[in-house]
Scaffold this active site. Sequence first.
Site, short mmCIF file in Angstrom:
data_model
loop_
_atom_site.label_atom_id
_atom_site.label_comp_id
_atom_site.label_asym_id
_atom_site.label_seq_id
_atom_site.Cartn_x
_atom_site.Cartn_y
_atom_site.Cartn_z
N GLU A 248 0.83 -1.22 0.00
CA GLU A 248 0.00 0.00 0.00
C GLU A 248 0.86 1.27 0.00
O GLU A 248 1.82 1.37 0.77
CB GLU A 248 -0.88 -0.04 1.25
CG GLU A 248 -1.87 1.10 1.38
CD GLU A 248 -2.96 0.77 2.39
OE1 GLU A 248 -3.36 -0.42 2.48
OE2 GLU A 248 -3.41 1.68 3.09
N GLU A 274 -5.44 6.53 -0.90
CA GLU A 274 -5.85 7.04 0.42
C GLU A 274 -5.63 8.55 0.54
O GLU A 274 -6.36 9.22 1.27
CB GLU A 274 -5.06 6.28 1.50
CG GLU A 274 -5.38 6.68 2.91
CD GLU A 274 -4.53 5.90 3.92
OE1 GLU A 274 -4.22 4.72 3.65
OE2 GLU A 274 -4.18 6.47 4.96
N HIS A 324 -10.19 3.34 2.55
CA HIS A 324 -9.41 3.53 3.77
C HIS A 324 -10.34 3.79 4.94
O HIS A 324 -11.24 4.62 4.86
CB HIS A 324 -8.47 4.74 3.61
CG HIS A 324 -7.77 5.11 4.87
ND1 HIS A 324 -7.93 6.32 5.49
CD2 HIS A 324 -6.91 4.40 5.66
CE1 HIS A 324 -7.19 6.36 6.59
NE2 HIS A 324 -6.57 5.21 6.71
N GLU A 344 -11.74 -2.27 6.05
CA GLU A 344 -10.61 -2.12 6.98
C GLU A 344 -11.16 -1.93 8.40
O GLU A 344 -12.04 -1.10 8.63
CB GLU A 344 -9.76 -0.91 6.58
CG GLU A 344 -8.56 -0.69 7.50
CD GLU A 344 -7.57 0.34 6.95
OE1 GLU A 344 -8.01 1.25 6.20
OE2 GLU A 344 -6.37 0.24 7.27
MG LIG Z 1 -3.10 3.23 4.33
#
Ligand SMILES: [Mg+2]
Length: 409
Positions: A248, A274, A324, A344
């Site tokens: 990432e 993100e 995110h 997440e």
């Molecule tokens: Mg991240």
Amino acid sequence: MRITQIDVHSLVEPTNGSPRDWWSTTPLDVLYDPRVSHLDRRQPGAERAGVISNVVVQVHTDEGFTGVGNVGVGSPAAATVIEHHLAPLVLGRDPFDLESLWQTMYRHTLSIGRKGVAVEALSAIDIALWDILGKATGQPVYNLLGGRTRTAIRAYASQCYAREDLDALAAEARGYVEQGFTAIKMRFGYGPGDGRRGMARNRELVATVREAIGTDVELAAEAYMGWDEIYAIAMIRMVEDLGLAWVEEPVLPDRIDAYARIRRSVSTPISGGEHEFTLQGFHQLLQAGAVDIVQPDVNRMGGITEARKVWALAEAHGLRVVPHGNQAHNAHLIMASFSSPLIEIFPDDGVRPGYKLHHEFFDGEPRAKAGWVETSDRPGLGIELNHDAIERYRAAELTLRADASGALA
Ligand SMILES: [Mg+2]
């Protein structure tokens, strides 16, 4: 229906300043500095002190419906943007006019906006408007976005920061598997400034977690913009045999060309987005072939109104969207999409003690049970302001009201 009032709560959680034994790469890790190198843990000033802050908005209407939203990893400056730039545009308007309100806020703040805090501030208001729409129609927000696609959302545990103590890291990772998680994201700890030794340590971190969780659990790893292109290609090649689901944010978000070259140079999937903003930013990212997995931060990049368009864009490119963060708006967008396999989740029992604030200011945020998240079917986003937490972390408060004509009173 008319928007009558916007409450803006600036919240701050002071850090205790004590030295910590966990960390992640950051955008500052490209240059070598012995005072901040992660290979030299003896320096007590190595970890950056600071505060964790957020800006939470509550939007009121003349029909009694209220909605809440917050600024993604917020800067207190967002409150000023709302006060001086956004509230005068929104007060007195019909909350159902989502597209018009979004375009008005975006176009009025172009000279100070496009990316960054102005877009973050409008994101919080946009999310609160979707909450109002859900409550006014008696529907959970996912039903306004396309409806249910599954009974529950698979979650990944997002923690496993870099540590010196690899046994503790292994135990932490095993703990998430024991809780029922089938996917985990960990953090790299070293960047270009840490040289070859750091690269070997990065591999050790990933190998430790992989060995602890076995081959059946998905494992992703986060570089948090801490590398440059040459380092990223070499580092990812060093861990290709460990089967990462993705790496990432290997480089700075504006290095879209570097992203694309990294992606072509390795077989591990590359994720990013993100720290990207608006449909236009994601259009450039996807058109360049920069990422395999798209990761919008919805309360940073433009709110649900803009996120819908990014989800559609990603679908046209055949890409997965794994947003995110663990907030309710993400759960609603994921629930309504066939392109989003995961949510997440930051486990409360992780090594990272911060972000208490983010877990507390709303009641009803998604929590994983045995590795799965069930989406609230309550009208709106299914979350409420936790007034105790708002009191506990309050740094400043604004109440912005409309007069009879709808103008800022
Ligand atoms: Mg991240």
